[in-house]
Design an enzyme around this catalytic site. Structure first.
Site, mmCIF file in Angstrom:
data_model
loop_
_atom_site.group_PDB
_atom_site.id
_atom_site.type_symbol
_atom_site.label_atom_id
_atom_site.label_comp_id
_atom_site.label_asym_id
_atom_site.label_seq_id
_atom_site.Cartn_x
_atom_site.Cartn_y
_atom_site.Cartn_z
ATOM 1 C CE1 TYR A 1 -3.902 -2.199 0.436
ATOM 2 C CE2 TYR A 1 -2.579 -3.285 2.121
ATOM 3 C CZ TYR A 1 -3.682 -3.266 1.286
ATOM 4 O OH TYR A 1 -4.564 -4.316 1.301
ATOM 5 C CG ASN B 1 -15.452 3.505 4.336
ATOM 6 O OD1 ASN B 1 -16.547 4.009 4.574
ATOM 7 N ND2 ASN B 1 -15.253 2.701 3.315
ATOM 8 C CG HIS C 1 -7.401 4.618 0.994
ATOM 9 N ND1 HIS C 1 -8.141 5.779 1.066
ATOM 10 C CD2 HIS C 1 -8.216 3.642 1.483
ATOM 11 C CE1 HIS C 1 -9.329 5.522 1.566
ATOM 12 N NE2 HIS C 1 -9.402 4.234 1.831
ATOM 13 C CG ASN D 1 -12.544 0.419 5.641
ATOM 14 O OD1 ASN D 1 -12.180 1.508 5.193
ATOM 15 N ND2 ASN D 1 -13.066 -0.509 4.873
#
Length: 190
Positions: A14, A112, A19, A65
Site C-alpha cells: 500500500y 471510511n 489511500h 476502515n
C-alpha cells in the site's frame, strides 16, 4: 499537544497508493523533526517529535476502515484530553490533486477511515488536513481507485502538496489554527 494522525494501510503493498497519503505525510513530517522516542502498540505506532511544543506523529496499524480503534487506543495510552489537538491527515477524492483543505471539524465526507474515528470517539470535533487525490475516473470503482498507485506525474504533484501540508503543520506550532487554515486552504501546486 499536537497529535498528527496520518491515515493509511500498513504493509509494502500500500505504500504509494492514493489511500496512503496520511502515512506519506507522517513519513515526511518525521524527516523534518528529530524523533524523541517511538512507541509501537498493537493498533498504532507513535513518534514523539522534538519540537518547540509537545507533539506526536501517529500511523494506525489497523487498516483504514478500523482507524478509530487505533485513535481510541492512542487517546487512552497517552492520556490525551480535549486540550490536545488531534489532526487527522487523509486522502480526499473531492479535492483536486495538488490542493489541500484544513478544517477544525466536520463530517466523514464518505471517507471510511474518518467514519471509523467519528464512530469510535463519538464526535466530529477533531481537526483534519485533507489531501486531494482528485476524482476517480468513470471506468474504475472507488476501491480500485483509492487502493491504486499514483502515476509518476501524479507523484510529482503529490510530493509538492505534501511539502505544503508539512509547512502548514510546522506553522501550527506557533500560529493560530484559523490563520494556518486560511492561508493554506487557498494555495495549490501543480
Amino acid at each position: 499537544m499536537l497529535v498528527f494522525i496520518g491515515l493509511g494501510n500498513p504493509g509494502p503493498r500500500y505504500v504509494l497508493t492514493r489511500h496512503n497519503v496520511g502515512f506519506l505525510f507522517v513519513d515526511e513530517l518525521l524527516k523534518k523533526f528529530q524523533i524523541g522516542s517511538s512507541y509501537r502498540a498493537e493498533t498504532y505506532e507513535a513518534f514523539k517529535l522534538k519540537s518547540q511544543s509537545p507533539a506526536i506523529a501517529v500511523k494506525p496499524l489497523t487498516y483504514m476502515n478500523n482507524s478509530g480503534i487505533a485513535v481510541r487506543d492512542l487517546i487512552r495510552d497517552f492520556g490525551l484530553s480535549q486540550n490536545d489537538r488531534l489532526i487527522v491527515i487523509y486522502d480526499d477524492v473531492w479535492i483536486p490533486l495538488g490542493r489541500l483543505r484544513i478544517r477544525e471539524r466536520g463530517s466523514d465526507g464518505g471517507h471510511n477511515g474518518v467514519k471509523s474515528i467519528i464512530s469510535s470517539l463519538g464526535t466530529q470535533e477533531f481537526s483534519r488536513i485533507r489531501i486531494g487525490i482528485g476524482p476517480k475516473p468513470d471506468d474504475i470503482d472507488m476501491v480500485s481507485y483509492v487502493l491504486g498507485e499514483f502515476t509518476d506525474s501524479e507523484l510529482k504533484v503529490l510530493w509538492k502538496v505534501l511539502d505544503l501540508a508539512i509547512s502548514a503543520a510546522q506553522e501550527m506550532f506557533a500560529a493560530d489554527f484559523k490563520k494556518v487554515m486560511s492561508r493554506y486552504n487557498s494555495i495549490g501546486v501543480e
